[in-house]
Write an enzyme that holds these catalytic residues in place. Structure first.
Site, short mmCIF file in Angstrom:
data_model
loop_
_atom_site.label_atom_id
_atom_site.label_comp_id
_atom_site.label_asym_id
_atom_site.label_seq_id
_atom_site.Cartn_x
_atom_site.Cartn_y
_atom_site.Cartn_z
CG HIS A 198 3.05 -9.35 58.06
ND1 HIS A 198 2.65 -8.99 56.79
CD2 HIS A 198 2.26 -8.64 58.91
CE1 HIS A 198 1.67 -8.11 56.87
NE2 HIS A 198 1.41 -7.89 58.15
CB CYS B 171 -1.30 -9.92 56.90
SG CYS B 171 -1.90 -8.22 56.83
CD GLU C 299 -6.00 -7.96 55.31
OE1 GLU C 299 -6.66 -7.10 55.92
OE2 GLU C 299 -4.97 -8.49 55.77
#
Length: 392
Positions: free
Chosen positions: A236, A114, A82
Site C-alpha cells: 500500500h 485503505c 473511504e
C-alpha cells in the site's frame, strides 16, 4: 480450483499537478517531495469527478476486457472506499446502475480505511469459491484530499481500480491463506460530517511499518515463506517512500545484495511508476502498485508475489498471489502510459481553485464547474440529496 484476478484496470482523473510547482509555491525544496516522499505528480479531481465516476470508469474498462460469459455470470459487485458519498446507499449500487450490470447480483460497499479494497478482493475470492461458475466485480475507488497548505497536501491524489474475480483466472491466482492483524489505534480518521481526514502522520508511519513487520513475521511462521520465496513484494502506497521503509525493515538493500535478492528492491521501484504520477488513492493504492509491477517488470509465470495491504485504524494483511501463464496478454501498459501523458497539467492557482470547489457541497447543477470531467461518467449535480450523473 484456482481463483483470482482475471482482469485489472485503472481509472484516473484528467488533471494533475506537478510536485515541483507545488513545492515552489509552498516555499519547500522540491527534493522534499520528489525524493523525501517519492512523488512527482499528483492527480487532481474536479467537482464533477467523484468516487462513483472513477469507479464506473475503472469497472467499465474491466467489463470491456472481460468475456461476455463472465459478465453474465456476475453474482457480486463490491466497492471498497473511504470516500463515501452517501451515509446509507452503497456506491456499488450506483456503479451497478451506471453500467447497466445484470440485476441478479449482490452489491454493497466495504469500509476500513485503505484496507477496504483488499477486503473486497478476499470477499470476492470467498464468494467465487462458494459459488462455482459465478464471477465477482471488485472496485477500489478514492479521493485523497487534505486541504490547501496542510501537512498532508503533497500526499493527495485520486484514482480507482477494478478487478474481475473468477475461477481459472488469466492474470493472478490468489492464495486464500493470507495473514491479517488488527489493532485499535487513531493514526488516521475522519469524523462523520467532516470533509477531510485527521492524521497523526508520525504515528501513522510507525503503525504502518510496525504492522508490516508483525504481519510478515506471522505469515512467515504460518506459511514457511520468507523473502527469498517471493519474486516481488508490493505495498500500500500513501506515498512511494513509505513502502520502501517497510521493505527495508525485513530486507535492507545491503542485505539484498549480499543474499542475491536485489530483484526485490528493483521490482519495488518498478511498482512505483504509476504511483509517482498519481499520488495516494487510498483503497486503490496497493493495486496501482501491482498494476505498475505487472506492466513494467520482467515477471514470469509461476512467480510468487506478496501484497501488503494497510488500512489506518488499523488493519494489515499480507496476501500471496501467483502470476499466471499469459498474464501479459491481459494488460495494455501503453494505454495506461498514454492516459497519464494525456492529462492536463494545472498551474498551482488552477489546482487551488479546483480543490477548493471540489470540497464544497454539491449543488443542484454543477455543469459549469471548473475544468469539468470530459470522461464518459461525470457528476452533474444533486437534487433533494439524490446525486445525478452523466453517462454514455
Amino acid at each position: 480450483m484456482p481463483i483470482g484476478i482475471d482482469a485489472l484496470e485503472i481509472a484516473i482523473p484528467d488533471l494533475y499537478l506537478d510536485m515541483t510547482d507545488l513545492a515552489v509555491a509552498r516555499g519547500v525544496d522540491p527534493a522534499k517531495f520528489h525524493i523525501g516522499l517519492g512523488q512527482d505528480q499528483m492527480a487532481v479531481s474536479p467537482a464533477s469527478t467523484d468516487v462513483v465516476t472513477l469507479a464506473a470508469r475503472a469497472a467499465a474498462a474491466v467489463v470491456e476486457r472481460a468475456d461476455e460469459a463472465d459478465i453474465a455470470a456476475l453474482g457480486l459487485v463490491v466497492l471498497g472506499s473511504e470516500s463515501a458519498v452517501d451515509a446509507s446507499k452503497a456506491m456499488a449500487v450506483m456503479v451497478h446502475g451506471l453500467l447497466g450490470l445484470p440485476e441478479g447480483v449482490r452489491a454493497y460497499d466495504i469500509r476500513e480505511a485503505c484496507y477496504a479494497g483488499t477486503a473486497g478482493l478476499l470477499t470476492a475470492v470467498d464468494y467465487v469459491a462458494a459459488h462455482p461458475g459465478r464471477t465477482a466485480l471488485v472496485i477500489a475507488s478514492d479521493l485523497a484530499r487534505y486541504g490547501l497548505g496542510t501537512a498532508g497536501e503533497p500526499t493527495q491524489g485520486a484514482g480507482a481500480v477494478a478487478m474481475l474475480v473468477r475461477q481459472d483466472p488469466r492474470l493472478l491466482i490468489i492464495d486464500p491463506a493470507s495473514t491479517a492483524r488488527t489493532e485499535d489505534v487513531y493514526d488516521f480518521w475522519r469524523p462523520e460530517g467532516e470533509s477531510v481526514p485527521r492524521v497523526d502522520g508520525h504515528l501513522s508511519n510507525r503503525c504502518y511499518t510496525a504492522m508490516f513487520a508483525r504481519v510478515f513475521a506471522a505469515h512467515r511462521e504460518a506459511s514457511g515463506l520468507d523473502v527469498e520465496d517471493y519474486a516481488a513484494l508490493c505495498f500500500h502506497l500513501p506515498y512511494t517512500k513509505m513502502g520502501r521503509k517497510a521493505l527495508a525493515g525485513v530486507l535492507t538493500p545491503e542485505e539484498a545484495e549480499a543474499r542475491g535478492l536485489d530483484h526485490l528492491h528493483r521490482r519495488y521501484d518498478e511498482s512505483l511508476i504509476y504511483s509517482r504520477r498519481v499520488g495516494n488513492c487510498y483503497t486503490a493504492s496497493l493495486f496501482l502498485g501491482l498494476l505498475s509491477l505487472l506492466d513494467h517488470s520482467d515477471l514470469r509465470p509461476g512467480d510468487r508475489l506478496g501484497l501488503f495491504s494497510y488500512g489506518s485504524g488499523a488493519v494489515g494483511e499480507l496476501v500471496t498471489a501467483t502470476v499466471v501463464e499469459g498474464f501479459d496478454s491481459r494488460r495494455d501498459p501503453a494505454a495506461t502510459m498514454t492516459a497519464l501523458d494525456a492529462r492536463r497539467r494545472l498551474s498551482v492557482k488552477e489546482y487551488e481553485a479546483v480543490l477548493t470547489e471540489s470540497l464544497e457541497p454539491v449543488g443542484a447543477d454543477i455543469s459549469s464547474t471548473l475544468l469539468p470531467d470530459g470522461g464518459p461518467y461525470a457528476l452533474i449535480g444533486m437534487v433533494d440529496g439524490v446525486r445525478r450523473y452523466r453517462m454514455p
